[in-house]
Design a protein around this motif. Structure first.
Motif, PDB file in Angstrom:
ATOM      1  N   GLY A 197       0.801  -1.214   0.000  1.00  0.00           N
ATOM      2  CA  GLY A 197       0.000   0.000   0.000  1.00  0.00           C
ATOM      3  C   GLY A 197       0.833   1.263   0.000  1.00  0.00           C
ATOM      4  N   PHE A 198       0.177   2.360  -0.330  1.00  0.00           N
ATOM      5  CA  PHE A 198       0.836   3.642  -0.537  1.00  0.00           C
ATOM      6  C   PHE A 198       1.527   4.149   0.721  1.00  0.00           C
ATOM      7  CE2 PHE A 198       0.757   8.290  -1.256  1.00  0.00           C
ATOM      8  CZ  PHE A 198       1.320   8.344  -2.524  1.00  0.00           C
ATOM      9  N   LYS A 199       0.859   4.060   1.862  1.00  0.00           N
ATOM     10  CA  LYS A 199       1.435   4.567   3.105  1.00  0.00           C
ATOM     11  C   LYS A 199       2.701   3.822   3.489  1.00  0.00           C
ATOM     12  CE  LYS A 199      -2.500   6.675   5.524  1.00  0.00           C
ATOM     13  NZ  LYS A 199      -1.797   7.922   5.841  1.00  0.00           N
ATOM     14  N   GLU A 200       2.753   2.539   3.186  1.00  0.00           N
ATOM     15  CA  GLU A 200       3.934   1.756   3.525  1.00  0.00           C
ATOM     16  C   GLU A 200       5.127   2.118   2.649  1.00  0.00           C
ATOM     17  OE1 GLU A 200       4.315  -0.429   6.083  1.00  0.00           O
ATOM     18  OE2 GLU A 200       2.386   0.349   6.705  1.00  0.00           O
ATOM     19  N   GLU A 201       4.863   2.562   1.419  1.00  0.00           N
ATOM     20  CA  GLU A 201       5.946   2.920   0.506  1.00  0.00           C
ATOM     21  C   GLU A 201       6.624   4.236   0.903  1.00  0.00           C
ATOM     22  OE1 GLU A 201       7.169   1.070  -1.712  1.00  0.00           O
ATOM     23  OE2 GLU A 201       5.649  -0.261  -2.540  1.00  0.00           O
ATOM     24  N   PHE A 202       5.868   5.115   1.553  1.00  0.00           N
ATOM     25  CA  PHE A 202       6.387   6.444   1.867  1.00  0.00           C
ATOM     26  C   PHE A 202       6.232   6.751   3.354  1.00  0.00           C
ATOM     27  CE2 PHE A 202       5.087   6.489  -2.580  1.00  0.00           C
ATOM     28  CZ  PHE A 202       6.206   6.996  -3.197  1.00  0.00           C
ATOM     29  N   LYS A 203       6.747   5.831   4.171  1.00  0.00           N
ATOM     30  CA  LYS A 203       6.584   5.949   5.618  1.00  0.00           C
ATOM     31  C   LYS A 203       7.196   7.220   6.191  1.00  0.00           C
ATOM     32  CE  LYS A 203       5.896   1.363   7.588  1.00  0.00           C
ATOM     33  NZ  LYS A 203       6.454   0.342   8.490  1.00  0.00           N
ATOM     34  N   ASN A 204       8.260   7.686   5.587  1.00  0.00           N
ATOM     35  CA  ASN A 204       8.973   8.843   6.130  1.00  0.00           C
ATOM     36  C   ASN A 204       8.581  10.151   5.459  1.00  0.00           C
ATOM     37  OD1 ASN A 204      10.510   7.200   7.918  1.00  0.00           O
ATOM     38  ND2 ASN A 204      11.807   6.612   6.197  1.00  0.00           N
ATOM     39  N   LYS A 205       7.498  10.122   4.693  1.00  0.00           N
ATOM     40  CA  LYS A 205       7.017  11.310   4.005  1.00  0.00           C
ATOM     41  C   LYS A 205       5.640  11.714   4.536  1.00  0.00           C
ATOM     42  CE  LYS A 205      10.392  11.677   0.943  1.00  0.00           C
ATOM     43  NZ  LYS A 205      11.256  12.877   0.801  1.00  0.00           N
ATOM     44  N   LYS A 206       5.316  12.988   4.348  1.00  0.00           N
ATOM     45  CA  LYS A 206       3.981  13.465   4.682  1.00  0.00           C
ATOM     46  C   LYS A 206       3.057  13.110   3.529  1.00  0.00           C
ATOM     47  CE  LYS A 206       1.340  17.698   5.532  1.00  0.00           C
ATOM     48  NZ  LYS A 206       1.405  19.180   5.598  1.00  0.00           N
ATOM     49  N   ILE A 207       2.094  12.263   3.775  1.00  0.00           N
ATOM     50  CA  ILE A 207       1.174  11.855   2.725  1.00  0.00           C
ATOM     51  C   ILE A 207      -0.266  12.011   3.187  1.00  0.00           C
ATOM     52  CG2 ILE A 207       2.850  10.208   1.799  1.00  0.00           C
ATOM     53  CD1 ILE A 207       1.165   7.980   2.956  1.00  0.00           C
ATOM     54  N   HIS A 208      -1.148  12.273   2.235  1.00  0.00           N
ATOM     55  CA  HIS A 208      -2.569  12.298   2.532  1.00  0.00           C
ATOM     56  C   HIS A 208      -3.350  12.013   1.253  1.00  0.00           C
ATOM     57  CE1 HIS A 208      -2.116  16.472   1.056  1.00  0.00           C
ATOM     58  NE2 HIS A 208      -3.421  16.424   0.790  1.00  0.00           N
ATOM     59  N   SER A 209      -4.634  11.751   1.415  1.00  0.00           N
ATOM     60  CA  SER A 209      -5.486  11.418   0.280  1.00  0.00           C
ATOM     61  C   SER A 209      -6.698  12.331   0.251  1.00  0.00           C
ATOM     62  CB  SER A 209      -5.953   9.956   0.362  1.00  0.00           C
ATOM     63  OG  SER A 209      -4.861   9.080   0.384  1.00  0.00           O
TER      64      SER A 209
ATOM     65  N   ILE B  36      -7.201  11.089  -4.936  1.00  0.00           N
ATOM     66  CA  ILE B  36      -5.879  11.591  -5.283  1.00  0.00           C
ATOM     67  C   ILE B  36      -4.962  11.343  -4.098  1.00  0.00           C
ATOM     68  CG2 ILE B  36      -4.530  13.572  -6.071  1.00  0.00           C
ATOM     69  CD1 ILE B  36      -7.138  14.884  -6.938  1.00  0.00           C
ATOM     70  N   ARG B  37      -3.760  10.834  -4.360  1.00  0.00           N
ATOM     71  CA  ARG B  37      -2.785  10.605  -3.313  1.00  0.00           C
ATOM     72  C   ARG B  37      -1.703  11.679  -3.409  1.00  0.00           C
ATOM     73  NH1 ARG B  37      -3.608   5.344  -1.684  1.00  0.00           N
ATOM     74  NH2 ARG B  37      -3.013   6.191   0.351  1.00  0.00           N
ATOM     75  N   TYR B  38      -1.373  12.267  -2.264  1.00  0.00           N
ATOM     76  CA  TYR B  38      -0.391  13.353  -2.208  1.00  0.00           C
ATOM     77  C   TYR B  38       0.829  12.922  -1.393  1.00  0.00           C
ATOM     78  CZ  TYR B  38      -4.116  16.493  -3.823  1.00  0.00           C
ATOM     79  OH  TYR B  38      -5.127  17.103  -4.545  1.00  0.00           O
ATOM     80  N   VAL B  39       2.010  13.313  -1.866  1.00  0.00           N
ATOM     81  CA  VAL B  39       3.255  13.138  -1.124  1.00  0.00           C
ATOM     82  C   VAL B  39       3.881  14.506  -0.948  1.00  0.00           C
ATOM     83  CG1 VAL B  39       5.550  12.106  -1.098  1.00  0.00           C
ATOM     84  CG2 VAL B  39       3.630  10.824  -2.068  1.00  0.00           C
ATOM     85  N   GLU B  40       4.075  14.894   0.311  1.00  0.00           N
ATOM     86  CA  GLU B  40       4.600  16.232   0.623  1.00  0.00           C
ATOM     87  C   GLU B  40       3.771  17.315  -0.083  1.00  0.00           C
ATOM     88  OE1 GLU B  40       6.715  16.712   2.889  1.00  0.00           O
ATOM     89  OE2 GLU B  40       7.582  14.723   3.180  1.00  0.00           O
ATOM     90  N   ASN B  41       2.443  17.119  -0.064  1.00  0.00           N
ATOM     91  CA  ASN B  41       1.461  18.059  -0.627  1.00  0.00           C
ATOM     92  C   ASN B  41       1.508  18.189  -2.141  1.00  0.00           C
ATOM     93  OD1 ASN B  41       0.296  18.805   1.902  1.00  0.00           O
ATOM     94  ND2 ASN B  41       2.056  20.143   2.289  1.00  0.00           N
TER      95      ASN B  41
END
Length: 234
Positions: free
Chosen positions: A82-94, A126-131
């Motif tokens: 899943g998406f959250k597991e791929e970017f554990k050290n990043k700020k992510i939201h949907s 939409i999935r966001y990484v670091e906004n």
């Protein structure tokens, strides 16, 4: 969540936070079994998870070693965490654009391996990484298997909800990768130009018992998305 995945998460957390920063090789298998208080099979399955993610590698007769990432923040093609597991050290939201219950038509029933008319949840988000807009998902979930799916869940991690709240075991997935030009709607969401290129992944996801519960099409922002697959000589 299965115990080996919890061990894999804990081990990855320790590696990420520098527990073994001055070492290339992990403690022996026997020492790790004692440290995590697990069986040999559980420990080996946990290590397999991190080997598949290219975090660790084995050297026969020598031990388990840590790999230094060459390309961080990549999507592991052969992973379904899943998406959250791929970017554990990043700020992510949907951001959920649409979530509704529909009936499976001929196309959806084929992809979900269910009967026409089966109730399914459609999720567009939409999935966001670091906004920054990273990807757009168009997903279908079989309601007979996933009985409830709300906006509050879709804004977080659907897979975590499935495993931790519904106690279902996600098993494996078929993934297909293609390149397409962005539609006007998708380009607006990704803040790109219409007809810009995009990497597209379509995946059919199965529970460990072989039942299909999810089919998704994910359109990635070419500016940010990088993909990784572990190639083995067998």
């Amino acid at each position: 969540m299965r115990k080996y995945r919890l061990v894999a998460d804990q081990l990855l957390e320790e590696i990420t936070h520098g527990k073994y920063k001055n070492e290339l090789r992990l403690p022996t298998e026997e020492e790790l079994i004692v440290a995590y208080n697990v069986s040999k099979n559980t420990l080996r399955n946990a290590v397999d998870v991190l080997v598949d993610k290219s975090i660790l590698y084995r050297v026969q007769g020598s031990g388990i070693y840590i790999r230094k990432p060459i390309y961080p923040d990549t999507i592991t093609i052969n992973s379904i965490k899943g998406f959250k597991e791929e970017f554990k050290n990043k700020k992510i939201h949907s951001k959920v654009i649409k979530l509704e219950q529909v009936e499976a038509d001929a196309e959806i029933s084929l992809k979900l391996q269910c009967e026409i008319g089966t109730p399914v949840y459609f999720v567009n988000r939409i999935r966001y990484v670091e906004n920054e807009p990273f990807s757009i998902e168009y997903s279908y979930f079989n309601k007979n298997i996933i009985p409830y799916l709300g906006k509050e869940i879709a804004e977080k991690s659907i897979y975590n909800y499935i495993e931790n709240d519904l106690n279902l075991s996600i098993g494996f997935a078929d993934k297909y990768i293609s390149v397409e030009k962005l539609s006007k709607i998708d380009s607006n969401h990704l803040q790109l130009n219409e007809s810009d290129p995009s990497m597209v992944t379509e995946e059919t996801v199965f529970l460990s018992n072989g039942k299909v519960f999810n089919h998704s099409k994910v359109i990635h922002n070419y500016k940010y998305a990088k993909f990784f697959a572990l190639a083995k000589n067998r």
